[in-house]
Scaffold this motif. Structure first.
Motif, PDB file in Angstrom:
ATOM      1  N   ASP A  29      18.186  66.699  45.125  1.00  0.00           N
ATOM      2  CA  ASP A  29      18.700  65.337  45.008  1.00  0.00           C
ATOM      3  C   ASP A  29      20.056  65.349  44.315  1.00  0.00           C
ATOM      4  OD1 ASP A  29      18.103  65.887  42.392  1.00  0.00           O
ATOM      5  OD2 ASP A  29      16.715  64.228  42.107  1.00  0.00           O
ATOM      6  N   GLY A  68       4.880  58.124  44.024  1.00  0.00           N
ATOM      7  CA  GLY A  68       5.406  58.459  45.283  1.00  0.00           C
ATOM      8  C   GLY A  68       4.805  59.104  46.307  1.00  0.00           C
ATOM      9  N   SER A 110      11.170  52.822  54.840  1.00  0.00           N
ATOM     10  CA  SER A 110      11.849  54.120  54.852  1.00  0.00           C
ATOM     11  C   SER A 110      13.154  53.957  55.616  1.00  0.00           C
ATOM     12  CB  SER A 110      10.969  55.190  55.517  1.00  0.00           C
ATOM     13  OG  SER A 110      10.770  54.881  56.894  1.00  0.00           O
ATOM     14  N   TYR A 139      11.767  56.706  49.668  1.00  0.00           N
ATOM     15  CA  TYR A 139      12.049  56.872  48.238  1.00  0.00           C
ATOM     16  C   TYR A 139      11.476  55.743  47.379  1.00  0.00           C
ATOM     17  CZ  TYR A 139      15.904  53.526  48.974  1.00  0.00           C
ATOM     18  OH  TYR A 139      16.651  52.418  49.280  1.00  0.00           O
ATOM     19  N   ASP A 140      10.948  54.669  48.004  1.00  0.00           N
ATOM     20  CA  ASP A 140      10.434  53.540  47.230  1.00  0.00           C
ATOM     21  C   ASP A 140       9.066  53.141  47.748  1.00  0.00           C
ATOM     22  OD1 ASP A 140      10.179  51.432  45.490  1.00  0.00           O
ATOM     23  OD2 ASP A 140      11.559  50.110  46.553  1.00  0.00           O
ATOM     24  N   TRP A 187      13.346  60.646  43.437  1.00  0.00           N
ATOM     25  CA  TRP A 187      14.359  59.952  44.226  1.00  0.00           C
ATOM     26  C   TRP A 187      14.543  58.533  43.704  1.00  0.00           C
ATOM     27  CZ3 TRP A 187      16.587  63.517  47.164  1.00  0.00           C
ATOM     28  CH2 TRP A 187      15.850  64.654  47.461  1.00  0.00           C
ATOM     29  N   ASP A 228      21.088  57.848  45.810  1.00  0.00           N
ATOM     30  CA  ASP A 228      20.745  59.265  45.672  1.00  0.00           C
ATOM     31  C   ASP A 228      21.265  60.016  46.891  1.00  0.00           C
ATOM     32  OD1 ASP A 228      19.660  61.596  44.532  1.00  0.00           O
ATOM     33  OD2 ASP A 228      17.851  60.512  43.901  1.00  0.00           O
ATOM     34  N   VAL A 283      20.206  63.487  49.585  1.00  0.00           N
ATOM     35  CA  VAL A 283      19.232  64.477  50.041  1.00  0.00           C
ATOM     36  C   VAL A 283      20.022  65.636  50.622  1.00  0.00           C
ATOM     37  CG1 VAL A 283      17.217  64.920  51.487  1.00  0.00           C
ATOM     38  CG2 VAL A 283      17.621  62.608  50.587  1.00  0.00           C
ATOM     39  N   GLU A 287       6.571  59.482  47.426  1.00  0.00           N
ATOM     40  CA  GLU A 287       7.923  59.716  47.974  1.00  0.00           C
ATOM     41  C   GLU A 287       7.851  60.924  48.899  1.00  0.00           C
ATOM     42  OE1 GLU A 287      10.467  58.387  44.015  1.00  0.00           O
ATOM     43  OE2 GLU A 287      10.009  60.475  44.381  1.00  0.00           O
ATOM     44  N   ASN A 331      15.947  54.544  43.411  1.00  0.00           N
ATOM     45  CA  ASN A 331      15.961  53.446  44.376  1.00  0.00           C
ATOM     46  C   ASN A 331      17.340  52.856  44.607  1.00  0.00           C
ATOM     47  OD1 ASN A 331      13.229  53.814  44.443  1.00  0.00           O
ATOM     48  ND2 ASN A 331      12.704  51.921  43.379  1.00  0.00           N
ATOM     49  N   VAL A 388      13.331  59.354  55.353  1.00  0.00           N
ATOM     50  CA  VAL A 388      13.279  59.417  53.894  1.00  0.00           C
ATOM     51  C   VAL A 388      12.510  58.211  53.358  1.00  0.00           C
ATOM     52  CG1 VAL A 388      14.630  59.420  51.752  1.00  0.00           C
ATOM     53  CG2 VAL A 388      15.494  60.628  53.781  1.00  0.00           C
TER      54      VAL A 388
END
Length: 526
Positions: free
Chosen positions: A67, A44, A176, A35-36, A112, A117, A119, A46, A114, A33
């Motif tokens: 999410d 993103g 990640s 997300y940042d 998503w 969250d 998934v 992302e 930071n 994943v």
């Protein structure tokens, strides 16, 4: 029509499950994943990576990915072959028209968060315990809020534990997190690791074997940048002395800058050294050849000689070893970076709050000297380290008696007026020592002994003088010398320092001054 048939199939699965017929779930896992992503305007990039761990291809058509806020992406007509990966991207640059067999694009960005969250992956628009495929929750601030129904469904399905989450406190921009080892998911938070080097669409990086022990053994930071170097020592390769690939492991300085990511197929064996120098990375060695040293090079080492740290990470981003140093000047702002090491059980502090005195004392290191471990001892504390006046790059460290050293001698007030005021003399000791502090006049005559062979701890110490002599009489205005001597009782080494103190009185107008004829340029203290 296809979605309608899919829903009928899911309903049939639910009925079979209720009747006691065991249904083998699809073997697709959420594998990594991001997300940042780097940069505020990245929009993103992302992404979520999925991996088919099974032996059969799996039709993911109409599956849904969502999410914590219920933003759902529905998979198009898509089949994931066994042993293959697919990355679902969230950005504003691509649309579903750009889909391939390995990359799918949602056409939206910034879904998503930071801080925290979830998934969630379902094999239909019906979201319940019989349709959930995989689930993961993350949180970076230990303030995981009341989860939504997806968390409950995952717990009910036996693929998650109630109110648990991946701790992403140490995850930085462009990092990640993912399964490590790659694709292995036993539904525990311990399956997941932070990755400094993400691998979208490829196998995740792996940790070193549990018994591997590679330590930072010596650091030279008091040279010009071109001469700085870092030495690692392999105490145990975890492979019976046959060697271990440390490719994608990396060294970081000051808690934020990666100095070097080691190239794949760099093999280090038990008893061997690795030294990182400044230079052309094309000169990197893959093994120790005949000299027992693996020489690696970075475009810049740029080690700071005042307050900093060096950290060695495995490929996944776990801290394997660390050392931090500070120059004990009360102007220190590295506490949070050292706290990261403390939290990872890679550094020990004396109290509840980290202080600069918990770090190796860099003020006692002179030019062309290094800090080195004492016989490769690793208790994760500053007590493992010593100053080496003759560095031993690529060789065994020696145990060196720690020498006395006085630095950072300062006054709180000079000039000062006796009776009304005092001055405070502060100084830093590199090691616990027997200390004497004596006041002399400019002719070298002893005026008062403030402390006499008193045992003081390493770090910052303070002594006060009220402007009186040994007979408790106020001394005449003028210039005086504060002389400090320290003797290390173990090594018998000694060091001395001095500082000028001006004793004065208030003149007309309220300013403090001295008679002009009492000030001299030479003090004759030798």
């Amino acid at each position: 029509m296809k979605k309608f048939l899919n829903n009928i199939l899911i309903s049939l699965v639910c009925l079979l499950s209720l009747s006691g017929v065991k249904i083998v779930s699809a073997r697709i896992v959420i594998n990594e994943v991001m997300y940042d992503p780097e940069g505020a305007d990245s929009k993103g990039d992302e992404w979520i990576e999925f991996y088919n761990t099974g032996a059969d291809e799996i039709d993911m058509t109409w599956w849904e990915l969502g999410d914590e806020d219920g933003n759902w992406y529905t998979f198009p007509n898509f089949v994931l072959k066994p042993g293959r990966y697919v990355v679902v991207h969230y950005n504003s640059k691509n649309t579903p028209a750009d889909n391939t067999t390995t990359n799918l694009y949602t056409g939206v960005a910034d879904k998503w968060t930071n801080t925290e969250d979830q998934v969630s992956l379902y094999r239909s628009s019906i979201h319940d315990a019989s349709t959930i495929i995989d689930f993961v929750a993350y949180c970076s601030d230990n303030m995981y809020t009341i989860p939504n129904s997806d968390d409950d469904i995952a717990v009910q399905a036996g693929i998650w534990t109630n109110d648990t989450y991946i701790d992403t406190f140490s995850l930085k921009e462009d990092d990640s997190f993912g399964l490590s080892p790659n694709g292995i998911d036993t539904n525990e938070v311990t399956n997941w690791s932070i990755f400094k080097n993400s691998t979208p669409g490829a196998p995740n990086l792996s940790t070193l074997p549990p018994s591997t022990c590679i330590i930072i053994n010596e650091v030279s930071f008091k040279e010009d940048d071109s001469e700085d170097w870092i030495e690692l020592y392999c105490k145990d390769d975890g492979n019976g002395g046959k060697g271990i690939d440390i490719g994608d492991c990396y060294l970081e300085r000051d808690g934020c800058t990666i100095i070097k990511t080691i190239s794949p197929m760099t093999i280090i064996k038990t008893g061997e050294y690795l030294v990182l120098h400044k230079g052309d990375p094309s000169r990197d060695e893959k093994n120790s050849d005949l000299d027992g040293i693996i020489d690696l090079f970075a475009h810049s080492t740029a080690l700071v000689s005042t307050d900093s740290q060096v950290v060695f990470y495995d490929a996944v981003g776990n801290i394997e070893d660390a050392v931090c140093w500070a120059n004990y000047d009360d102007n220190w702002s590295k506490g949070e970076k050292v706290n990261v090491l403390v939290k990872a059980n890679q550094w020990i502090i004396a109290g509840e709050k980290v202080k600069e005195s918990d770090c190796v004392n860099s003020s006692s290191v002179n030019d062309k000297e290094s800090i080195a471990r004492i016989n490769t001892v690793d208790t994760n504390s500053k007590n493992d380290w010593q100053v080496d006046p003759t560095p031993t790059m690529g060789k065994d460290n020696r145990e060196i008696p720690v020498r006395a050293n006085i630095s950072k001698i300062e006054l709180s007030k000079s000039p000062f007026e006796p009776i009304r005021e005092i001055t405070e003399v502060s100084f830093v000791l590199a090691v616990e020592s027997s200390v004497s502090v004596i006041i002399y006049d400019i002719r070298g005559r002893e005026i008062k002994t403030l402390i006499d062979r008193e045992n003081l701890l390493y770090g910052k110490n303070k002594v006060t003088w009220d402007g009186k002599d040994g007979e408790n009489r106020v001394v005449p205005i003028g210039v005086y010398i504060c002389y400090i001597e320290a003797i290390n009782s173990i090594s018998k080494s000694a060091d001395a320092g001095k500082i000028v103190i001006i004793v004065a009185k208030k003149l007309s107008g309220g300013k403090i001054g001295v008679r002009p004829n009492t000030v001299r340029n030479e003090f004759g203290m030798g």
